[in-house]
Write an enzyme that holds these catalytic residues in place. Sequence first.
Site, PDB file in Angstrom:
ATOM      1  N   GLU A 458       0.825  -1.213   0.000  1.00 34.02           N
ATOM      2  CA  GLU A 458       0.000   0.000   0.000  1.00 34.02           C
ATOM      3  C   GLU A 458       0.861   1.266   0.000  1.00 34.02           C
ATOM      4  O   GLU A 458       0.568   2.246   0.667  1.00 34.02           O
ATOM      5  CB  GLU A 458      -0.947   0.010   1.219  1.00 34.02           C
ATOM      6  N   GLY A 459       1.963   1.220  -0.748  1.00 34.83           N
ATOM      7  CA  GLY A 459       2.900   2.342  -0.774  1.00 34.83           C
ATOM      8  C   GLY A 459       4.022   2.071   0.209  1.00 34.83           C
ATOM      9  O   GLY A 459       3.802   2.035   1.417  1.00 34.83           O
TER      10      GLY A 459
END
Length: 790
Positions: A458-459
Amino acid sequence: MTTLNLAILAALALVSAAVLIAPLRRALITRSLFATYKKILPAMSDTEKTALDAGTVWWEGELFSGRPRWQKLLDYAWPKLTPEERSFLDNETDELCRLMDDWQTTHVHQDMSPEAWKYVKEKGFLGMIIPKEYGGKGFSAYGHAQVITKLATRSSASAISVMVPNSLGPAELLLHYGTDAQKQHYLPRLARGEEIPAFALTSPQAGSDAASIPDFGIVCKGLYQGREVLGMRVTWDKRYITLGPICTVLGLAFRLYDPEHLLGATEDLGITCALVPHDHPGVNIGRRHFPLNAVFQNGPNWGKEVFMPLEFIIGGPAMAGQGWRMLMECLAAGRSISLPGCNTGMMKMTARAVGAYARVRAQFKMAIGKFEGVEEPLARIGGNLYMSDAARVMTAGALDLGEKPSVVSAIIKYHVTERGRQSVNDGMDILGGKGICLGPQNFLGRAYQQLPIGITVEGANILTRSLIIFGQGAIRCHPFVLREMRAAQNPDAARGLVEFDAALAGHVRFSIGNALRTLGMGLTGAAFAAAPAGVAAETRAYYRQLSRFSAAFAFLADVSMLTMGGDLKRKEKLSARLGDILSLTYLCSATLRRYEAEGCQAADAPLMHWSMQDALLRTQNAFEGVLANFPNRLIAAGLRALIFPFGKPCVAPSDKLGHQVASILITPSATRDRLIADSFCDFGNEEDPVAALEMALGLTMQAESIEARIRAAQKAKQIAGRSFESLLADALAKGIVTAEDKALLERREVLRQKAIRVDDFPQDFGIGNPAAHVRPAEVPAAPASHREAA
């Protein structure tokens, strides 16, 4: 009045008129600044614009204002579970936890067991976010978050397998953008577990830079179900796709092109999201990745020139090219719920089990949790958990209020996963040899192995901290910067000048006000800064210090953007430290809100104080990091004098406070129960390592006064014995202990040996026969020389 005085007054009048009279100001000042600003404003891609426009600004906007309205924070309702959600958490979620054996999951099944998968589908775990009208649970964001957190206290495989269908994926996208036909077809099937969804975004060439995915589709005509339809030929190559190997419906992100203009005049339509059955011709579902023994289903998939009709696009043809906006607007769920929930769950399990272990395990005739060297990591475990859980709960509550806080979601994704890493590492240090030997009795080893997963997905955390939090926050949360940028991009130059002038005038007043407040609070030690009425007396100083740091941060951010301009985007270390200030003040806000929401209980105050003092010191250090590395040293000196005129005010939590926090973790109490609330423990199951520790902890507390009598008698040479058994027998014979005391100590000893035992295996580690991986669960009688005498 002299001629000189008249001249000075006239000059002041002219300057005032130039500043205060808008048409005159625009003609004399703003017009030239506007032209310069447009030249130096960095070019912004459509994907960057979409990311900036996505989501909402919530409490982080108050922190960026320099004058946070604390009453507004206190007015936010602290989330609560509905009776249905509470029942599901206490019953179905507990039962799924009981079905999960982390060692069996990771060593034998390499997945959730078939029984656990069957239970997940039947009981609606995959449809928690789907409304009841489609057969789902219709849970709140907070209810969803609590389930994920509790599952993570037992097994990452269950938490991840459940969280993915309930976060950024087909169900979330269908709910917001799907056509009625798509919703009616897919949502009930997803809710019942008849469909297993996966969402394919990441490509080998585009990980964190997801907007540059090379996967593409070409709008064209082709055959589908025996007839010619308008569709697209899609080519993709994806990896790291959770649930991909077992999915039945694949959410797919790719860039769509229309070279023949079959849909309109635009050729590059942009990123598009489609929903593709796994058995659609040309779809290749690959084998499994092996993500650090978390053993959740994860793997690659690909396709080459796969024809699919336009109706596969989520939302239908009208949503072609809208995929990036869809993803950005829905990203908050994964970042705000799933990953913080997983890592907070690991932290709760660590606090419970390692805290108990530190009281049960004795060395040098003393519980190791009472050693000052062990108290230090125990204090970090307790303080980090208290603050992380506060931020997790408050942010989930924001989602239930209708917010989609993109900056806040990045903040808690980064900081909760990092604090989770610190906590589990601290737990491993305390466990020592027990922590590094894997087996059914090791409750922390798998969590330690799996920590980088949350850090990466998620990043990636490095990117999130150095580019996203401040880079996005400085534009989204600042009350004037985005207005100035939009004015500069206005195609109507005259209208843009008016908008820019209004924003610039407000920006100047904003900066001057924050500069004056920063200096004033620095000179007075924030003694007169804002603190809301009615809050606990012990928290007032923290509100005041946060008000001071908020004003200083807003001014420092303005000066940084003014002096470095577009170069600040490339000064990633400075950007990261500015982001740390915003992040830490958010975490502090959540901690204070939690303390108020839970009734300002005095017994919980050490947790609040430790986490606040630690975070404020980190905030101060982030300020120092910016000032020490500010490119213009003269400006840096001026900023330092303004922000810290009498030196830096914050200090680390004291050893005494750390002792109080550590004591909470190793002592059964209502405070400890609140800290680890809604974490799973299979009470009564002596073969479960966490349950054995909890039972041993309770008996250890009861036994301490008895052991004190035995030590006193031993010191007075009233009793003697070379082993625990002989010493206890002599104490009974001499009347030092009663038969009930002896039985309690013997029972405690059995549980203590269970709690500290370490697994051993056959020479081949049971590779040929996983069921025979470990000797029968028994507690061998330890030699007297290896036991701690009472």
